[in-house]
Write an enzyme that holds these catalytic residues in place. Sequence first.
Site, mmCIF file in Angstrom:
data_model
loop_
_atom_site.group_PDB
_atom_site.id
_atom_site.type_symbol
_atom_site.label_atom_id
_atom_site.label_comp_id
_atom_site.label_asym_id
_atom_site.label_seq_id
_atom_site.Cartn_x
_atom_site.Cartn_y
_atom_site.Cartn_z
ATOM 1 N N ARG A 32 0.670 -1.495 0.538
ATOM 2 C CA ARG A 32 -0.306 -0.525 0.219
ATOM 3 C C ARG A 32 0.344 1.414 -0.089
ATOM 4 O O ARG A 32 0.177 2.205 -0.664
ATOM 5 C CB ARG A 32 -0.584 0.469 1.238
ATOM 6 C CG ARG A 32 -2.030 -1.004 1.287
ATOM 7 C CD ARG A 32 -3.103 -0.873 2.338
ATOM 8 N NE ARG A 32 -4.126 -2.397 2.705
ATOM 9 C CZ ARG A 32 -5.067 -2.315 2.937
ATOM 10 N NH1 ARG A 32 -4.974 -0.760 4.218
ATOM 11 N NH2 ARG A 32 -5.518 -3.320 3.506
ATOM 12 N N ASP A 91 -15.370 9.080 9.581
ATOM 13 C CA ASP A 91 -14.689 8.070 9.206
ATOM 14 C C ASP A 91 -13.300 8.995 8.988
ATOM 15 O O ASP A 91 -13.039 9.706 8.867
ATOM 16 C CB ASP A 91 -14.916 7.346 7.469
ATOM 17 C CG ASP A 91 -13.947 5.908 7.999
ATOM 18 O OD1 ASP A 91 -14.226 4.980 7.833
ATOM 19 O OD2 ASP A 91 -12.187 5.540 8.015
HETATM 20 C C1 LIG Z 1 -13.934 -2.835 7.966
HETATM 21 S S1 LIG Z 1 -14.407 -1.121 8.114
HETATM 22 C C2 LIG Z 1 -15.494 -1.378 8.446
HETATM 23 C C3 LIG Z 1 -16.949 -0.326 8.034
HETATM 24 C C4 LIG Z 1 -18.483 -0.869 8.157
HETATM 25 N N1 LIG Z 1 -18.386 0.139 9.738
HETATM 26 C C5 LIG Z 1 -19.040 -1.771 8.435
HETATM 27 O O1 LIG Z 1 -18.239 -2.443 9.423
HETATM 28 O O2 LIG Z 1 -19.252 -2.564 7.398
HETATM 29 C C6 LIG Z 1 -13.620 -0.367 8.685
HETATM 30 C C7 LIG Z 1 -13.392 0.773 9.094
HETATM 31 O O3 LIG Z 1 -12.990 1.785 10.141
HETATM 32 C C8 LIG Z 1 -12.245 2.961 9.854
HETATM 33 N N2 LIG Z 1 -10.824 3.348 11.035
HETATM 34 C C9 LIG Z 1 -9.804 2.906 11.442
HETATM 35 N N3 LIG Z 1 -9.674 3.609 12.314
HETATM 36 C C10 LIG Z 1 -10.308 4.841 12.446
HETATM 37 C C11 LIG Z 1 -10.226 5.933 13.288
HETATM 38 N N4 LIG Z 1 -9.061 5.951 14.760
HETATM 39 N N5 LIG Z 1 -10.809 6.585 13.338
HETATM 40 C C12 LIG Z 1 -11.998 6.446 12.658
HETATM 41 N N6 LIG Z 1 -12.555 5.641 11.745
HETATM 42 C C13 LIG Z 1 -11.492 4.602 11.940
HETATM 43 C C14 LIG Z 1 -10.550 2.766 8.320
HETATM 44 O O4 LIG Z 1 -10.625 3.947 8.053
HETATM 45 C C15 LIG Z 1 -12.543 1.617 8.020
HETATM 46 O O5 LIG Z 1 -12.793 2.905 7.074
#
Ligand SMILES: C[S@@+](CC[C@H](N)C(=O)[O-])C[C@H]1O[C@@H](n2cnc3c(N)ncnc32)[C@H](O)[C@@H]1O
Length: 289
Positions: free
Chosen positions: A49, A154
Amino acid sequence: MSATPASPSTSGRREFPFHDRDFRRVCELIRQHAGIALGPAKRDMVYGRLSRRLRALRVDSFQAYLDRIEQAGDDELQAFVNALTTNLTAFFREPHHFERLREELLSRARADGPRPLPLWSCAASTGEEPYSMAIAACEAFGSLAPPVRILATDIDTQVLATAAQGIYTMERVAGLEPALLRRYFLRGAGAQAGRCRVRPELRALVDFRPLNLLAPRYEAGRDVVALFCRNVMIYFDKPTQREILARLVTHLADDGLLYTGHSENYLHAADLIRPCGRTLYRRADGAPA
Ligand SMILES: C[S@@+](CC[C@H](N)C(=O)[O-])C[C@H]1O[C@@H](n2cnc3c(N)ncnc32)[C@H](O)[C@@H]1O
């Protein structure tokens, strides 16, 4: 050099050298800025990445790239975070949550009257989760203007831009019931063939904003009746999960529901949240309100 002789990260076949110290710096930076705890198994993913960022910036080593990020104020820090988040999501992922949401919204609206009910998706990724919440609300009230307002946040600004557009390939929506697809999406034609866009009424229900769950305070309003925090805590260590939960619960309405991912376990946070159904929690008695 890594002790793993066959590791492609260090075998010399890579475009950029990627030393143990580079990987350690990446891990420390992403932990510090996003809370994400990366294990050694993520090394190749990190290389893949971030090497795209090195190429785009015409930087010839990880060391130079990481030096640049550590210089305060460099916009590249956001691109670095965006590159390292995992954004896997889907419409109506864990469908039982949306059935429960519909029931909750109806019983709430009966009790609270016409004021808009605040909902929050705090790891919204590319938007499938908050738009599924919006569809569930529309279905509950039989209206394209249900009494809800949905905050979708996010850390990753790139996924939020995609989410705000509300355009998806037909494959992304293939699992939706055909009736929902007809009611809530507009099919693209011409250059947009093979894609669809969420109806403007659905888009208008959702407010997309960047928010880092590591931040000491959240601009997210209070009295949230449904807080979706799904499949994000798995990336954090337990102390970080507890800190985040302690802040999240202060945004919940007294009997608001926290919806969590199926593989997330909060036995260590029983003083903050209490289970009340499959992967559902309410604020624990005595937790900060
Ligand atoms: C696997 S996705 C989950 C999406 C959705 N909630 C679902 O369950 O389908 C995880 C998301 O968490 C976000 N994320 C990771 N670290 C974060 C942080 N410190 N604050 C806010 N969002 C975060 C990532 O950018 C990503 O879009």
